[in-house]
Design a protein around this motif. Structure first.
Motif, PDB file in Angstrom:
ATOM      1  N   GLN A  10       0.995  -1.358  -0.088  1.00  0.00           N
ATOM      2  CA  GLN A  10       0.081   0.184  -0.145  1.00  0.00           C
ATOM      3  C   GLN A  10       0.890   1.264  -0.121  1.00  0.00           C
ATOM      4  O   GLN A  10       0.590   2.188  -0.730  1.00  0.00           O
ATOM      5  N   GLY A  13       2.232   1.748  -3.474  1.00  0.00           N
ATOM      6  CA  GLY A  13       1.089   2.222  -4.414  1.00  0.00           C
ATOM      7  C   GLY A  13       0.995   3.944  -4.195  1.00  0.00           C
ATOM      8  O   GLY A  13       0.721   4.535  -4.965  1.00  0.00           O
ATOM      9  N   ASN A  14       1.144   3.990  -2.791  1.00  0.00           N
ATOM     10  CA  ASN A  14       0.717   5.474  -2.488  1.00  0.00           C
ATOM     11  C   ASN A  14       1.883   6.259  -2.993  1.00  0.00           C
ATOM     12  O   ASN A  14       1.855   7.591  -3.419  1.00  0.00           O
ATOM     13  N   ILE A  16       3.957   5.854  -5.387  1.00  0.00           N
ATOM     14  CA  ILE A  16       3.601   6.039  -7.010  1.00  0.00           C
ATOM     15  C   ILE A  16       2.702   6.964  -7.369  1.00  0.00           C
ATOM     16  O   ILE A  16       2.848   7.842  -8.284  1.00  0.00           O
ATOM     17  N   ASN A  17       1.518   6.905  -6.719  1.00  0.00           N
ATOM     18  CA  ASN A  17       0.561   8.036  -6.948  1.00  0.00           C
ATOM     19  C   ASN A  17       0.859   9.315  -6.653  1.00  0.00           C
ATOM     20  O   ASN A  17       0.497  10.304  -7.284  1.00  0.00           O
ATOM     21  N   ASP A  18       1.438   9.562  -5.493  1.00  0.00           N
ATOM     22  CA  ASP A  18       2.147  10.938  -5.110  1.00  0.00           C
ATOM     23  C   ASP A  18       3.025  11.281  -6.186  1.00  0.00           C
ATOM     24  O   ASP A  18       3.042  12.325  -6.492  1.00  0.00           O
ATOM     25  N   LEU A  20       3.098  10.826  -9.388  1.00  0.00           N
ATOM     26  CA  LEU A  20       2.608  10.849 -10.430  1.00  0.00           C
ATOM     27  C   LEU A  20       1.598  12.085 -10.468  1.00  0.00           C
ATOM     28  O   LEU A  20       1.691  13.153 -11.263  1.00  0.00           O
ATOM     29  N   SER A  21       0.746  12.357  -9.365  1.00  0.00           N
ATOM     30  CA  SER A  21       0.042  13.465  -8.846  1.00  0.00           C
ATOM     31  C   SER A  21       0.849  14.808  -9.023  1.00  0.00           C
ATOM     32  O   SER A  21       0.529  15.847  -8.930  1.00  0.00           O
TER      33      SER A  21
END
Length: 103
Positions: A10, A13-14, A16-18, A20-21
């Protein structure tokens, strides 16, 4: 799956998401697409494999590095993806084929 591993996955995933955003380059590219009059749907899929290392893994790695054999690595995927009709149209517009069997 073990709880500590779930937590670590998790966190990955967080992260990677951070990344990208918070990317100015991605935000700029999306902004250009929106200014051109399009809605943007960004869906990325990452396959992450992991295997538990044995205590003897260092010895095994040394044995493999002496010979010409490549170390064996295994990856397992368990996820399936559900595509909406919009997803399918978007992928077709990009000339990306969708394998109906693996959806």
């Amino acid at each position: 799956m073990e709880e500590p591993l779930k937590h670590l996955m998790q966190e990955l995933g967080n992260a990677i998401n951070d990344s990208l955003s918070e990317s100015d380059r991605i935000a700029e590219a999306i902004g250009e697409i929106k200014r051109a009059g399009y809605d943007v749907f960004l869906v990325l899929e990452a396959t992450i494999g992991f295997n538990r290392r044995d205590e003897n893994s260092e010895e095994d790695d040394e044995e493999h590095s002496e010979g010409n054999e490549e170390p064996k690595r295994g990856f397992e995927t368990t996820g399936k993806i559900k595509l909406t009709s919009q997803d399918q149209r978007f992928l077709r517009a990009l000339k990306i084929a969708v394998d109906e069997e693996n959806r």
